[in-house]
Enzyme design. Structure first.
Site, PDB file in Angstrom:
ATOM      1  N   ARG A 276      36.780  -4.087 -41.229  1.00  0.00           N
ATOM      2  CA  ARG A 276      36.621  -2.647 -41.460  1.00  0.00           C
ATOM      3  C   ARG A 276      37.173  -2.367 -42.846  1.00  0.00           C
ATOM      4  O   ARG A 276      37.965  -3.154 -43.384  1.00  0.00           O
ATOM      5  CB  ARG A 276      37.376  -1.844 -40.400  1.00  0.00           C
ATOM      6  CG  ARG A 276      38.866  -2.063 -40.457  1.00  0.00           C
ATOM      7  CD  ARG A 276      39.621  -1.338 -39.350  1.00  0.00           C
ATOM      8  NE  ARG A 276      41.047  -1.528 -39.547  1.00  0.00           N
ATOM      9  CZ  ARG A 276      41.902  -1.805 -38.568  1.00  0.00           C
ATOM     10  NH1 ARG A 276      41.501  -1.926 -37.316  1.00  0.00           N
ATOM     11  NH2 ARG A 276      43.181  -1.945 -38.837  1.00  0.00           N
TER      12      ARG A 276
ATOM     13  N   ARG B 217      -3.864  12.757   6.715  1.00  0.00           N
ATOM     14  CA  ARG B 217      -2.884  13.832   6.848  1.00  0.00           C
ATOM     15  C   ARG B 217      -1.625  13.599   6.006  1.00  0.00           C
ATOM     16  O   ARG B 217      -0.816  14.502   5.817  1.00  0.00           O
ATOM     17  CB  ARG B 217      -2.519  14.011   8.344  1.00  0.00           C
ATOM     18  CG  ARG B 217      -3.658  14.604   9.154  1.00  0.00           C
ATOM     19  CD  ARG B 217      -3.436  14.437  10.668  1.00  0.00           C
ATOM     20  NE  ARG B 217      -3.791  13.089  11.128  1.00  0.00           N
ATOM     21  CZ  ARG B 217      -3.723  12.687  12.412  1.00  0.00           C
ATOM     22  NH1 ARG B 217      -3.318  13.526  13.342  1.00  0.00           N
ATOM     23  NH2 ARG B 217      -4.069  11.457  12.755  1.00  0.00           N
TER      24      ARG B 217
ATOM     25  N   LYS C 194      -1.361   4.833   4.654  1.00  0.00           N
ATOM     26  CA  LYS C 194      -0.327   5.354   5.555  1.00  0.00           C
ATOM     27  C   LYS C 194       0.698   4.326   6.006  1.00  0.00           C
ATOM     28  O   LYS C 194       1.898   4.557   5.891  1.00  0.00           O
ATOM     29  CB  LYS C 194      -0.979   6.009   6.774  1.00  0.00           C
ATOM     30  CG  LYS C 194       0.064   6.509   7.767  1.00  0.00           C
ATOM     31  CD  LYS C 194      -0.441   7.506   8.757  1.00  0.00           C
ATOM     32  CE  LYS C 194      -1.258   6.893   9.848  1.00  0.00           C
ATOM     33  NZ  LYS C 194      -1.587   7.876  10.890  1.00  0.00           N
TER      34      LYS C 194
ATOM     35  N   ALA D 196      -3.910  -0.894  11.759  1.00  0.00           N
ATOM     36  CA  ALA D 196      -3.388  -0.494  10.449  1.00  0.00           C
ATOM     37  C   ALA D 196      -4.498  -0.263   9.428  1.00  0.00           C
ATOM     38  O   ALA D 196      -4.316  -0.473   8.242  1.00  0.00           O
ATOM     39  CB  ALA D 196      -2.433  -1.565   9.937  1.00  0.00           C
TER      40      ALA D 196
ATOM     41  N   ASN E 153       0.617   9.728  25.426  1.00  0.00           N
ATOM     42  CA  ASN E 153       0.289   8.337  25.125  1.00  0.00           C
ATOM     43  C   ASN E 153       1.001   7.971  23.830  1.00  0.00           C
ATOM     44  O   ASN E 153       0.763   8.593  22.797  1.00  0.00           O
ATOM     45  CB  ASN E 153      -1.232   8.217  24.963  1.00  0.00           C
ATOM     46  CG  ASN E 153      -1.653   6.872  24.404  1.00  0.00           C
ATOM     47  OD1 ASN E 153      -0.946   5.883  24.547  1.00  0.00           O
ATOM     48  ND2 ASN E 153      -2.822   6.843  23.770  1.00  0.00           N
TER      49      ASN E 153
ATOM     50  N   THR F 208      -9.933   3.982  17.122  1.00  0.00           N
ATOM     51  CA  THR F 208      -8.969   2.944  17.513  1.00  0.00           C
ATOM     52  C   THR F 208      -9.594   1.861  18.403  1.00  0.00           C
ATOM     53  O   THR F 208      -9.187   0.697  18.321  1.00  0.00           O
ATOM     54  CB  THR F 208      -7.742   3.579  18.198  1.00  0.00           C
ATOM     55  OG1 THR F 208      -8.180   4.553  19.158  1.00  0.00           O
ATOM     56  CG2 THR F 208      -6.841   4.276  17.203  1.00  0.00           C
TER      57      THR F 208
ATOM     58  N   TYR G 107      20.444  -6.091 -29.891  1.00  0.00           N
ATOM     59  CA  TYR G 107      19.012  -5.859 -30.092  1.00  0.00           C
ATOM     60  C   TYR G 107      18.734  -5.509 -31.544  1.00  0.00           C
ATOM     61  O   TYR G 107      19.384  -4.614 -32.105  1.00  0.00           O
ATOM     62  CB  TYR G 107      18.619  -4.695 -29.171  1.00  0.00           C
ATOM     63  CG  TYR G 107      17.150  -4.385 -29.082  1.00  0.00           C
ATOM     64  CD1 TYR G 107      16.212  -5.396 -28.924  1.00  0.00           C
ATOM     65  CD2 TYR G 107      16.716  -3.064 -29.129  1.00  0.00           C
ATOM     66  CE1 TYR G 107      14.868  -5.085 -28.816  1.00  0.00           C
ATOM     67  CE2 TYR G 107      15.368  -2.757 -29.019  1.00  0.00           C
ATOM     68  CZ  TYR G 107      14.447  -3.768 -28.856  1.00  0.00           C
ATOM     69  OH  TYR G 107      13.119  -3.465 -28.743  1.00  0.00           O
TER      70      TYR G 107
ATOM     71  N   GLY H 107      -6.324   2.687   9.055  1.00  0.00           N
ATOM     72  CA  GLY H 107      -6.595   4.092   8.684  1.00  0.00           C
ATOM     73  C   GLY H 107      -6.076   4.444   7.300  1.00  0.00           C
ATOM     74  O   GLY H 107      -5.142   3.824   6.784  1.00  0.00           O
TER      75      GLY H 107
END
Ligand code: UD1
Ligand code: CA
Length: 458
Positions: free
Chosen positions: A440, A16, A23, A10, A170, A79, A387, A12
């Site tokens: 009111r 790409r 990645k 892990a 592979n 690798t 608020y 790399g």
């Protein structure tokens, strides 16, 4: 049973991917790729897992925490060079070592188990997990000798046209005799098109030393997909999504349109719940039985009870009870607790608020920083004024209260049990139990006023 060790590659950058995110941290169905890999390896009961980190090492370590040991690969020289970094931790140990790439998020425990079984049965020093790919571009190809046994792996970039025509690839997952692996790694060179130390070269080295190499071909190419770019990432997402949705359907959940339903790997759903199209369920979310979720609902990190309906709405980091009815178009923001039999209707926003059993806010309200009791009715357009531009304040609405339409409850304020608030009120003081609060201006009718300002010509 032999000891099993695992190495996850892990380190790399993932050039790409064209991304600032490393990645293996790119999420698939909301979970980083490398975490999918470690979750599946954890199912194998290994003696030890070592993750090789480099680019973004601190971030990868923070993501996986104590679930793995770590070895730092300062420069990404390939690798094989990556696996060598685990030498001080694993060298000399008796057993077999599984090597898995952190960018194959779809690999499953059962497939790795089958690989290890095959490795043990054939008494090989190295066993490669292979697959048949319709489009093998980018993958290393498995080159077999006249007797059908594996002689070596050739990387796509180094392969001849004839070798490129081979469809057996592979997968990047292998099982090695641990001691043979570290011995062979010492002999790997970087004499190839990419100038890298390739792990697959170990195969040819062991073969030349007269060791047995074996290959276990899986019928599921999907599971071995290596994610090198965003196209493959979306492919992995599609496959993982289908896998997750299928698990829920097999467990009794109805998903009307699985192609347009997005469920994360840590979501639980009870039987006979129906998930309508356009629904996104993510994080640690649990949904009970007999619910209807969607269409078009987004629920993240929520616990939802049974028989609840959530239509066209969003809910985050909250608890939602049973027999609740939410939506359409409601927004449940974090730290809300919606108890059983509550109704939250259209265009209602709830934040950091508790709603007691049977209470209702059916239309167009904002209820934030509030404690709402049981059996409360909040009329259309009512708002908790929480608020003052600097601080947030609490509104308490006790059991059996009725809030008339278009009321403002200016916090901090309490409306006591059983009280009524008249429509259009702006409440700034506590309302006593069972009182009616009217806040009111009184209505004044000015007779013939229109005539006065707009006299009609006769
Ligand atoms: C690799 C294999 C290829 C196989 C494919 C399967 C090699 C040389 N090739 O190719 O045969 O078909 O995986 O998906 O192994 N990494 C490091 N350090 C490094 C280089 C890579 O940790 O110095 C990690 C990467 O982060 C990645 C994994 O190893 O998780 C594989 O590397 P990547 O560059 O993706 O190899 P591929 O070209 O896909
Ligand atoms: Ca890869």
């Amino acid at each position: 049973m032999t000891n099993i060790y695992a190495v996850i590659l892990a380190a790399g950058q993932g050039t790409r991917m064209k991304s600032k995110l490393y990645k293996v941290l790119h999420p698939v169905c909301g979970k980083p790729m490398v975490e999918h890999v470690i979750d599946q390896i954890t199912g194998l009961h290994t003696e030890q897992i070592v993750t090789i980190v480099g680019h973004g090492a601190e971030k990868v370590k923070a993501q996986l925490g104590g679930r793995s040991a770590y070895a730092l690969q300062e420069k990404q020289l390939g690798t094989a060079h990556a696996v060598i970094q685990a030498q001080s931790i694993l060298e000399g140990k008796e057993g077999c070592t599984l090597v898995v790439c952190g960018d194959t998020p779809l690999i499953q425990t059962s497939t790795m188990e089958a690989l290890i079984k095959h490795h043990e049965e054939t008494g090989a020093k190295a066993t490669i997990l292979t697959a048949r790919a319709d489009k093998p571009d980018g993958y290393g190809r498995i080159i077999r000798g006249a007797d059908g046994s594996v002689s070596r792996i050739v990387e796509h970039k180094d392969a001849t046209d004839e070798e490129r025509a081979v469809k057996e690839i592979n997968t990047g997952t292998y099982c090695f005799d641990n001691k043979a692996l570290f011995d062979a790694l010492k002999n790997v060179s970087n004499d190839n098109v990419q100038g890298e130390y390739y792990l697959p070269d170990v195969i040819e080295i062991l073969k030349a030393a007269g060791e047995t190499i074996s290959a276990h071909q899986t019928d599921s190419f999907d599971e071995t997909l290596g994610v090198n770019d965003r196209v493959a990432l979306s492919e992995a997402e599609r496959i993982m999504r289908a896998r997750i949705n299928e698990q829920h359907m097999r467990a009794g959940v109805s998903i009307i349109d699985p192609l347009h339903t997005y469920i994360g790997p840590n979501v639980e759903i009870g039987p006979d719940t129906v998930i309508q199209p356009g629904t996104v369920l993510s994080g640690k979310t649990t949904i009970g039985a007999d619910c209807v979720i969607g269409p078009n609902s987004e629920i993240s990190d929520c616990a939802v009870g049974d028989r609840t309906v959530i239509r066209q709405s969003t809910a985050f980091n909250s608890e939602i009870g049973s027999d609740v009815n939410i939506g359409p178009f409601a927004h449940i923001r974090p730290k809300s607790a919606i108890h059983d039999e509550v109704k939250i209707g259209n265009f209602v926003e709830v934040k950091n608020a508790a709603f007691g059993k049977g209470s209702k806010a059916s239309h167009l309200s904002y209820i934030g920083d509030a404690e709402v009791g049981t059996n409360v009715n909040i009329g259309c357009g009512s708002i908790t004024v929480n608020y003052d531009g600097k601080n947030k304040f609490l509104t308490k609405i006790e059991d059996d209260v009725f809030i008339g339409c278009n009321s403002n409850l200016v916090a901090p304020v309490t409306v006591k049990k059983g009280a009524y608030v008249a429509a259009g009120s702006t409440i700034t003081d506590e309302v006593p139990e069972e009182a009616l609060a009217i806040a009111r201006a009184r209505q004044v009718n000015k007779e013939n006023y229109v005539q006065k300002i707009f006299p009609k010509n006769d």
